[in-house]
Design a protein around this motif. Structure first.
Motif: not given
Length: 90
Positions: A22-25, A45-49, A55-57
């Motif tokens: 995800d876009d959180q880490t 199976v992969v989900v990529i954002k 962005a803030t992590i």
């Protein structure tokens, strides 16, 4: 330590591995794990954002150069996954 062993055993026995980048880490460790599992013949199976601009992590505002590098790593991973015949979702 006990849970690490349980998790490793569950992953080894699972017929399919599902990963969400995800876009959180930064997801660096997960991306490396996915590449390793695919190279070992596991079905993934992969989900990529991708990370958006600004962005803030973990409370850290990522500079544009870091976002570019992290998104490039995501693109490389997507390529590896797809070249091995597995789907990538966004």
């Amino acid at each position: 330590p006990e849970l690490v062993e349980i998790e490793a055993r569950a992953k080894a026995e699972a017929p399919v591995q599902l990963f969400v980048i995800d876009d959180q880490t930064r997801s660096i460790a997960s991306m490396i794990e996915i590449a390793e599992l695919i190279s070992e013949g596991f079905i993934c199976v992969v989900v990529i954002k991708e990370l958006p601009d600004g962005a803030t992590i973990g409370g850290h505002v990522c500079p544009p150069s870091e976002i570019k590098d992290l998104n490039r790593a995501r693109a490389y991973l997507a390529d590896v996954v797809q070249r091995n015949g597995f789907p990538v979702f966004d």
